[in-house]
Design a protein around this motif. Structure first.
Motif, PDB file in Angstrom:
ATOM      1  N   ARG A  25      34.393  11.681   0.458  1.00  0.00           N
ATOM      2  CA  ARG A  25      33.050  12.106   0.042  1.00  0.00           C
ATOM      3  C   ARG A  25      32.083  10.931  -0.034  1.00  0.00           C
ATOM      4  O   ARG A  25      32.489   9.784  -0.254  1.00  0.00           O
ATOM      5  CB  ARG A  25      33.109  12.839  -1.294  1.00  0.00           C
ATOM      6  N   GLN A  26      30.824  11.241   0.134  1.00  0.00           N
ATOM      7  CA  GLN A  26      29.754  10.264   0.038  1.00  0.00           C
ATOM      8  C   GLN A  26      28.915  10.563  -1.213  1.00  0.00           C
ATOM      9  O   GLN A  26      28.761  11.718  -1.598  1.00  0.00           O
ATOM     10  CB  GLN A  26      28.835  10.332   1.266  1.00  0.00           C
TER      11      GLN A  26
ATOM     12  N   ASN B 134      32.246   4.130   1.534  1.00  0.00           N
ATOM     13  CA  ASN B 134      31.889   5.287   0.710  1.00  0.00           C
ATOM     14  C   ASN B 134      32.581   5.249  -0.653  1.00  0.00           C
ATOM     15  O   ASN B 134      31.982   5.606  -1.678  1.00  0.00           O
ATOM     16  CB  ASN B 134      32.218   6.599   1.440  1.00  0.00           C
TER      17      ASN B 134
ATOM     18  N   GLN C 137      24.158  18.446  -3.129  1.00  0.00           N
ATOM     19  CA  GLN C 137      24.642  19.753  -3.585  1.00  0.00           C
ATOM     20  C   GLN C 137      23.845  20.287  -4.772  1.00  0.00           C
ATOM     21  O   GLN C 137      23.786  21.503  -4.997  1.00  0.00           O
ATOM     22  CB  GLN C 137      26.116  19.656  -3.981  1.00  0.00           C
TER      23      GLN C 137
ATOM     24  N   ASP D  77      26.199  13.087  -0.468  1.00  0.00           N
ATOM     25  CA  ASP D  77      26.615  14.480  -0.304  1.00  0.00           C
ATOM     26  C   ASP D  77      26.665  15.204  -1.644  1.00  0.00           C
ATOM     27  O   ASP D  77      26.278  16.375  -1.744  1.00  0.00           O
ATOM     28  CB  ASP D  77      27.985  14.547   0.372  1.00  0.00           C
ATOM     29  N   ILE D  78      27.162  14.522  -2.674  1.00  0.00           N
ATOM     30  CA  ILE D  78      27.259  15.147  -3.996  1.00  0.00           C
ATOM     31  C   ILE D  78      25.867  15.378  -4.577  1.00  0.00           C
ATOM     32  O   ILE D  78      25.578  16.445  -5.132  1.00  0.00           O
ATOM     33  CB  ILE D  78      28.111  14.281  -4.947  1.00  0.00           C
TER      34      ILE D  78
END
Length: 341
Positions: free
Chosen positions: A237-238, A101, A245, A241-242
């Motif tokens: 974090r990946q 990641n 958002q 994922d960001i």
């Protein structure tokens, strides 16, 4: 009692973070945190010293050993051609042992920032400086080009460099809309722990910083643009994922966050300031206005955004966050005020 390997890893990482923070009572703090004796703490510190991860300065004071790598590339030598090749040549070897990641984040952000230099900066030279220790990797991408804020200001006929920085915070900003989405800087700034763009003696960042920490660096004098990115080697974090958002179910970039304190040196008061904030917000379905560290806002500023703009753009959801009592009081005042009054 024999300490489990996973627990030992946690202790070692805790020791390193405390060294990074400059903890003045290192052995006592670690001993109390994990309920182990100080002899064990010193044993682990000595292991870190023997492995070349830290060095002792004096009693109870250590520093994490960092390595620095420098690369200089020139357009005249056909070295500023492809960001993928530059990543492989200058960067890939330094993250090969990190988690997938973290490597994925560096792959994205370095690629995006180097591509900006290649295609937008008009730079003839590029310097890449990598500083790395056990905990963190920092990358500085420095070019001698036109300067990102100046280029945006001129391309969009903006009034000032500050207006250009304001537009960068929103995202979806590019001087080449035929070939670029304008999302690279926005998402890169969210993916890493610290993100700075320095140009024209001005700074774009979501992070708190000390100007002396940035402008004392010799490499940042007489530059076009410098991008500084810092990320923990243990970040969880990946990339996906960001992006999620700020995207809808189809993956479209629909949500932006505007940190007002990073844009305004003082509390926002005027309609003209609000109009600059509202510029291009019709590109989004949801806009988060972050009032953190804003002590007060003027009636004109609030009315223009939350009444005039909101009425003209009912399909856009405006979400104010981190409002203190005075800011929230003005917000409620304009919300209850009839338009035109």
């Amino acid at each position: 009692m024999r300490i489990k390997e996973e627990t030992k890893k946690s202790i070692l990482l805790y020791i390193l973070n405390k060294i990074h923070e400059g903890c003045p009572t290192l052995s006592k703090t670690v001993s109390e945190a994990f309920e182990i004796n100080r002899a064990t703490v010193y044993k682990y510190i000595n292991e870190l010293i023997q492995e070349g991860i830290v060095r002792k300065i004096k009693r109870e004071q250590y520093e994490i050993i960092a390595q620095e790598y420098r690369y200089h590339l020139e357009r005249a030598k056909d070295e500023l051609y492809d960001e993928t090749d530059i990543y492989r040549t200058c960067f890939e070897a330094h993250v090969k042992n990190l988690s997938l990641n973290v490597k994925g984040i560096w792959d994205y952000v370095v690629g995006e920032m180097v591509n900006n230099v290649i295609e937008h900066s008009e730079a003839s030279e590029l310097d890449i400086i990598i500083k790395q220790d056990y905990l963190y990797t920092e990358v500085r991408i420095i070019d001698d080009g036109i300067g990102i804020f100046n280029k945006i200001m001129k391309h969009f006929n903006l009034r000032s460099v500050e207006d250009a920085i304001n537009e960068l915070f929103k995202g979806k900003l590019t001087t080449d809309s035929e070939n670029h989405s304008g999302e690279g800087i926005f998402f890169s700034s969210k993916l890493v722990d610290e993100f700075f763009i320095i140009s024209d003696n001005r700074v774009f960042t979501h992070n708190k910083y000390s100007e002396s920490d940035i402008f004392s660096v010799e490499e940042l004098k007489d530059i076009g643009t410098a991008v500084i990115m810092r990320l923990s080697n243990f970040a969880k974090r990946q990339v996906r994922d960001i992006f999620d958002q700020y995207s809808d179910e189809e993956g479209a970039f629909i949500r932006t966050v505007i940190p007002l304190r990073a844009i305004f040196d003082s509390n926002p008061v005027s309609r003209s300031q609000a109009k600059r904030i509202c510029n291009r917000l019709d590109s989004f379905s949801e806009v988060v206005l972050d009032f953190e560290n804003i002590e007060w806002m003027g009636q004109g500023f609030a009315h223009q955004i939350f009444k005039v703009f909101a009425k003209d753009n009912p399909e856009i959801k405006l979400i104010p966050i981190n409002m203190n009592h005075d800011v929230e009081k003005m917000y409620k005042h304009v919300i209850l005020t009839k338009l035109g009054s």
